[in-house]
Design a protein around this motif. Structure first.
Motif, PDB file in Angstrom:
ATOM      1  N   VAL A 323       9.297  27.121  51.250  1.00 54.74           N
ATOM      2  CA  VAL A 323       7.959  27.782  51.772  1.00 54.74           C
ATOM      3  C   VAL A 323       6.711  27.213  51.459  1.00 54.74           C
ATOM      4  CG1 VAL A 323       6.729  30.119  51.905  1.00 54.74           C
ATOM      5  CG2 VAL A 323       9.413  30.031  52.130  1.00 54.74           C
ATOM      6  N   PHE A 324       6.616  26.707  50.163  1.00 56.73           N
ATOM      7  CA  PHE A 324       5.259  26.351  49.468  1.00 56.73           C
ATOM      8  C   PHE A 324       5.261  24.749  49.912  1.00 56.73           C
ATOM      9  CE2 PHE A 324       6.374  29.866  46.892  1.00 56.73           C
ATOM     10  CZ  PHE A 324       5.118  30.654  46.687  1.00 56.73           C
ATOM     11  N   LEU A 325       6.321  24.140  49.934  1.00 54.37           N
ATOM     12  CA  LEU A 325       6.263  22.591  50.142  1.00 54.37           C
ATOM     13  C   LEU A 325       5.680  22.223  51.569  1.00 54.37           C
ATOM     14  CD1 LEU A 325       9.460  21.137  48.296  1.00 54.37           C
ATOM     15  CD2 LEU A 325       6.941  21.124  47.693  1.00 54.37           C
ATOM     16  N   ILE A 326       6.067  23.004  52.664  1.00 55.25           N
ATOM     17  CA  ILE A 326       5.850  22.746  53.819  1.00 55.25           C
ATOM     18  C   ILE A 326       4.315  22.675  54.364  1.00 55.25           C
ATOM     19  CG2 ILE A 326       8.204  23.316  54.711  1.00 55.25           C
ATOM     20  CD1 ILE A 326       6.913  25.854  55.858  1.00 55.25           C
ATOM     21  N   ASN A 327       3.611  23.595  53.243  1.00 50.99           N
ATOM     22  CA  ASN A 327       2.082  24.077  53.622  1.00 50.99           C
ATOM     23  C   ASN A 327       1.402  22.843  53.080  1.00 50.99           C
ATOM     24  OD1 ASN A 327       1.642  26.894  54.558  1.00 50.99           O
ATOM     25  ND2 ASN A 327       3.519  27.143  53.232  1.00 50.99           N
ATOM     26  N   VAL A 328       1.661  21.986  52.586  1.00 54.18           N
ATOM     27  CA  VAL A 328       0.721  21.093  51.607  1.00 54.18           C
ATOM     28  C   VAL A 328       0.303  19.982  52.907  1.00 54.18           C
ATOM     29  CG1 VAL A 328       0.598  18.984  50.217  1.00 54.18           C
ATOM     30  CG2 VAL A 328       1.878  21.014  49.334  1.00 54.18           C
ATOM     31  N   PRO A 329       1.118  19.417  53.309  1.00 49.63           N
ATOM     32  CA  PRO A 329       0.596  18.204  54.424  1.00 49.63           C
ATOM     33  C   PRO A 329      -0.035  18.836  55.648  1.00 49.63           C
ATOM     34  CG  PRO A 329       3.025  18.391  54.694  1.00 49.63           C
ATOM     35  CD  PRO A 329       2.517  19.309  53.538  1.00 49.63           C
ATOM     36  N   ILE A 330       0.311  20.205  56.088  1.00 47.13           N
ATOM     37  CA  ILE A 330      -0.197  20.775  57.193  1.00 47.13           C
ATOM     38  C   ILE A 330      -1.545  21.401  56.769  1.00 47.13           C
ATOM     39  CG2 ILE A 330       0.107  22.914  58.735  1.00 47.13           C
ATOM     40  CD1 ILE A 330       3.052  22.740  58.471  1.00 47.13           C
ATOM     41  N   VAL A 331      -1.869  21.910  55.474  1.00 49.74           N
ATOM     42  CA  VAL A 331      -3.087  22.231  55.300  1.00 49.74           C
ATOM     43  C   VAL A 331      -4.136  21.038  55.175  1.00 49.74           C
ATOM     44  CG1 VAL A 331      -4.401  22.862  52.982  1.00 49.74           C
ATOM     45  CG2 VAL A 331      -2.638  24.304  53.943  1.00 49.74           C
ATOM     46  N   PHE A 332      -3.623  19.853  54.744  1.00 49.60           N
ATOM     47  CA  PHE A 332      -4.371  18.790  54.363  1.00 49.60           C
ATOM     48  C   PHE A 332      -5.043  18.383  55.806  1.00 49.60           C
ATOM     49  CE2 PHE A 332      -4.854  14.097  55.026  1.00 49.60           C
ATOM     50  CZ  PHE A 332      -5.640  13.860  54.013  1.00 49.60           C
ATOM     51  N   VAL A 333      -4.046  18.352  56.908  1.00 51.24           N
ATOM     52  CA  VAL A 333      -4.576  18.005  58.219  1.00 51.24           C
ATOM     53  C   VAL A 333      -5.237  19.035  59.056  1.00 51.24           C
ATOM     54  CG1 VAL A 333      -3.630  17.604  60.693  1.00 51.24           C
ATOM     55  CG2 VAL A 333      -2.382  16.778  58.763  1.00 51.24           C
ATOM     56  N   SER A 334      -5.308  20.283  58.508  1.00 50.56           N
ATOM     57  CA  SER A 334      -6.132  21.399  59.187  1.00 50.56           C
ATOM     58  C   SER A 334      -7.586  21.299  58.724  1.00 50.56           C
ATOM     59  CB  SER A 334      -5.498  22.859  58.832  1.00 50.56           C
ATOM     60  OG  SER A 334      -5.520  23.026  57.356  1.00 50.56           O
ATOM     61  N   LEU A 335      -7.853  20.430  57.665  1.00 50.17           N
ATOM     62  CA  LEU A 335      -8.935  20.498  56.999  1.00 50.17           C
ATOM     63  C   LEU A 335      -9.657  19.215  57.851  1.00 50.17           C
ATOM     64  CD1 LEU A 335      -8.319  20.019  53.141  1.00 50.17           C
ATOM     65  CD2 LEU A 335      -9.265  21.923  54.437  1.00 50.17           C
ATOM     66  N   LYS A 336      -9.189  18.640  58.859  1.00 52.30           N
ATOM     67  CA  LYS A 336      -9.943  17.756  59.738  1.00 52.30           C
ATOM     68  C   LYS A 336     -10.564  18.644  60.826  1.00 52.30           C
ATOM     69  CE  LYS A 336      -8.060  14.235  57.406  1.00 52.30           C
ATOM     70  NZ  LYS A 336      -9.015  13.396  56.762  1.00 52.30           N
ATOM     71  N   GLY A 337     -10.219  19.644  61.227  1.00 55.14           N
ATOM     72  CA  GLY A 337     -10.916  20.403  62.143  1.00 55.14           C
ATOM     73  C   GLY A 337     -10.845  20.014  63.793  1.00 55.14           C
ATOM     74  N   TYR A 338      -9.389  19.566  63.829  1.00 59.05           N
ATOM     75  CA  TYR A 338      -9.113  19.225  65.187  1.00 59.05           C
ATOM     76  C   TYR A 338      -9.170  20.588  66.212  1.00 59.05           C
ATOM     77  CZ  TYR A 338      -7.293  14.890  62.993  1.00 59.05           C
ATOM     78  OH  TYR A 338      -7.275  13.760  62.154  1.00 59.05           O
ATOM     79  N   ASN A 339      -9.668  19.779  67.465  1.00 62.27           N
ATOM     80  CA  ASN A 339      -9.434  21.144  68.372  1.00 62.27           C
ATOM     81  C   ASN A 339      -8.341  21.746  68.703  1.00 62.27           C
ATOM     82  OD1 ASN A 339      -9.397  21.764  71.355  1.00 62.27           O
ATOM     83  ND2 ASN A 339     -11.577  21.146  71.427  1.00 62.27           N
ATOM     84  N   VAL A 340      -8.119  22.956  68.759  1.00 64.96           N
ATOM     85  CA  VAL A 340      -7.201  23.777  68.436  1.00 64.96           C
ATOM     86  C   VAL A 340      -6.485  23.546  70.137  1.00 64.96           C
ATOM     87  CG1 VAL A 340      -6.081  26.084  68.515  1.00 64.96           C
ATOM     88  CG2 VAL A 340      -7.811  25.382  66.969  1.00 64.96           C
ATOM     89  N   ILE A 341      -7.012  23.743  71.101  1.00 65.89           N
ATOM     90  CA  ILE A 341      -6.545  23.514  72.330  1.00 65.89           C
ATOM     91  C   ILE A 341      -5.632  22.269  72.451  1.00 65.89           C
ATOM     92  CG2 ILE A 341      -7.202  23.204  74.992  1.00 65.89           C
ATOM     93  CD1 ILE A 341      -7.484  26.123  74.287  1.00 65.89           C
ATOM     94  N   ILE A 342      -6.313  21.264  72.096  1.00 67.57           N
ATOM     95  CA  ILE A 342      -5.755  20.076  72.512  1.00 67.57           C
ATOM     96  C   ILE A 342      -4.305  19.905  71.063  1.00 67.57           C
ATOM     97  CG2 ILE A 342      -6.013  17.505  71.719  1.00 67.57           C
ATOM     98  CD1 ILE A 342      -7.403  18.574  74.196  1.00 67.57           C
ATOM     99  N   LEU A 343      -4.640  20.353  70.086  1.00 68.34           N
ATOM    100  CA  LEU A 343      -3.295  20.494  69.271  1.00 68.34           C
ATOM    101  C   LEU A 343      -2.182  21.032  69.941  1.00 68.34           C
ATOM    102  CD1 LEU A 343      -4.777  21.576  65.923  1.00 68.34           C
ATOM    103  CD2 LEU A 343      -3.823  19.230  66.457  1.00 68.34           C
ATOM    104  N   PHE A 344      -2.520  22.241  70.699  1.00 71.32           N
ATOM    105  CA  PHE A 344      -1.278  22.902  71.310  1.00 71.32           C
ATOM    106  C   PHE A 344      -1.061  21.957  72.625  1.00 71.32           C
ATOM    107  CE2 PHE A 344      -2.794  27.174  69.617  1.00 71.32           C
ATOM    108  CZ  PHE A 344      -1.986  27.324  68.909  1.00 71.32           C
ATOM    109  N   LEU A 345      -1.932  21.356  73.293  1.00 75.08           N
ATOM    110  CA  LEU A 345      -1.562  20.557  74.442  1.00 75.08           C
ATOM    111  C   LEU A 345      -0.490  19.562  74.156  1.00 75.08           C
ATOM    112  CD1 LEU A 345      -1.994  19.570  77.254  1.00 75.08           C
ATOM    113  CD2 LEU A 345      -3.695  18.286  76.500  1.00 75.08           C
TER     114      LEU A 345
END
Length: 444
Positions: A323-345
């Motif tokens: 539960v804790f480990l999976i969050n590390v890389p995802i939190v890092f990528v989220s700091l880039k502020g990518y467009n949410v609509i494109i992420l879902f696409l």
């Protein structure tokens, strides 16, 4: 039980859980942003498509659960039905899809801090990740579902207050007439009618979060009715947040973001530079509440997918650490502020390519004929249908792939892989049948 909460959740609770796992902070930002290009028609199509997949997946899940009552995850079904190679592919697709969804949630809550409140996105993202990880690791799916009820009720109560506030402060007489072209019926709005139901249904199918609610439902009655109530709630809430953005854009309120993603918050300001502090706090609380309900569901889904494949029958401490480990890389990528609509696409297209071959495995009359080989071949033909479409659309493959995966929710991008993946499955099944007959090999 840590992973599935098997048969423990009654109707009302599972209904709230179906709602909470689907609604998240992404709703407040993505729905208004989609209005910018697709207008009111696109908004309605998107809102309906947010809830409809829950009902569909619940029906499919009930069939799967009757046939394979001991499954811990969707990957378990694929392993028993298709074998190892398709299981690896489906597992990777699910992890990719859920990671994108989790990244979109962290990005959305970060957008709240950066664009609305005016602070750094890192502290709030870390706070949400740590808090949800702690109670998810402690109690697993059961605790996550119980918290969904409080999160759902609180989030809807806050939305009701904001709706009343907008009804009092919004002034329709100042709206420009006629309705701006970009907000009325347009190509992208009508394209959404074809693209969004397919897109959202396939993405929901490859997220373990709704499947977990299927395993957890007390019985089929709770599953059927709970999925309907949860889906209806999700449709209404998604529409209301998107419609708030629609009203803000229609009125021409100043936007604090370039893509329209903060239009709902701009509506609360009623054309002023900032909204009153108290209603901004209500909006922020609503965003955080919805965010946590969605985040813990996705965390559980990712952990379930990994643990059921690699740590089955082992100590519950393995998934707790995960539960804790999976969050590390995802939190890092989220700091880039990518467009949410494109992420879902990106995630939704990958899921669309793989959905029909997986569903055909549930058809009783095709058992033995649709094998792992034909399933994989169907996914390949689904992908190459997009390559051909992109090439015909823009004249070269690179620009075509950029258009399909990065730029637009165009309806052929979702209809073509759906159709051609099915054709590929039947072509591969026919070839396999001919080879087996010629060589005298029986079907398994």
């Amino acid at each position: 039980f840590f992973l599935t909460a098997r048969h423990s959740i009654p109707l009302r609770t599972i209904a709230w859980s179906f709602y909470a796992q689907g609604v998240g902070a992404w709703v407040i930002f993505s729905m208004p942003a989609y209005v910018v290009s697709a207008g009111i028609v696109g908004l309605v199509a998107y809102a309906v498509s947010c809830g409809l997949p829950i009902i569909i997946v619940a029906r499919v899940g009930a069939i799967l659960h009757r046939k394979y009552p001991d499954v811990l995850s969707l990957g378990d079904f694929v392993q028993w039905r298709f074998g190892t190679v398709p299981t690896i592919i489906v597992t990777l697709v699910m992890l990719f899809n859920m990671s994108i969804a989790l990244c979109a949630e962290y990005t959305s809550i970060g957008n709240l801090m950066e664009f609305v409140i005016g602070g750094s996105r890192l502290p709030i993202i870390l706070c949400v990740a740590i808090v949800t990880s702690i109670y998810t690791a402690a109690g697993g799916l059961y605790v996550s579902i119980l918290t969904d009820v409080a999160q759902g009720v609180f989030g809807i109560a806050l939305l009701a207050v904001m709706a009343i506030y907008v009804a009092v402060t919004y002034r329709p007489e100042s709206l420009p007439t006629p309705l701006p072209e970009l907000l009325g019926p347009n190509y992208w709005g009508w394209a959404a009618v074809g693209a969004m139901p397919i897109s959202m249904t396939c993405a929901t199918m490859f997220s373990e979060a709704p499947w977990q609610r299927i395993w957890a439902s007390a019985d089929e009655r709770a599953l059927r009715r709970g999925s309907i109530w949860g889906a209806l709630g999700l449709m209404i809430v998604c529409f209301l947040y998107g419609f708030g953005g629609f009203l803000a854009i229609w009125a021409g309120f100043p936007s604090s973001s370039d893509d329209g993603s903060t239009a709902f918050f701009d509506l609360l300001g009623a054309g002023q530079a900032t909204a009153p502090a108290w209603i901004t706090i209500f909006a922020a609380l609503s965003t955080v509440t919805m965010n946590e309900g969605c985040v813990d569901s996705i965390q559980n889904g990712i952990v379930d997918t990994l643990a059921s494949r690699f740590f089955r029958g082992k100590s519950v401490w393995y998934p707790r650490v995960l539960v804790f480990l999976i969050n590390v890389p995802i939190v890092f990528v989220s700091l880039k502020g990518y467009n949410v609509i494109i992420l879902f696409l990106i995630g939704n297209l990958v899921c669309t390519i793989c959905a029909v071959p997986l569903l055909l495995g549930l058809v009783d009359s095709l058992e033995g004929y649709v094998t792992g080989w034909s399933m994989v071949f169907g996914m390949i033909t689904g992908f190459f249908s997009l390559v051909v479409f992109g090439f015909l659309k823009l004249g070269n493959i690179a620009d075509g792939m950029h258009y399909i995966f990065i730029e637009a929710y165009d309806w052929p991008s979702f209809v073509l892989p759906l159709v051609f993946s099915a054709i590929g499955v039947f072509i591969a099944a026919a070839i396999e049948g001919v080879i087996r007959k010629a060589c005298g090999f029986a079907y398994p």
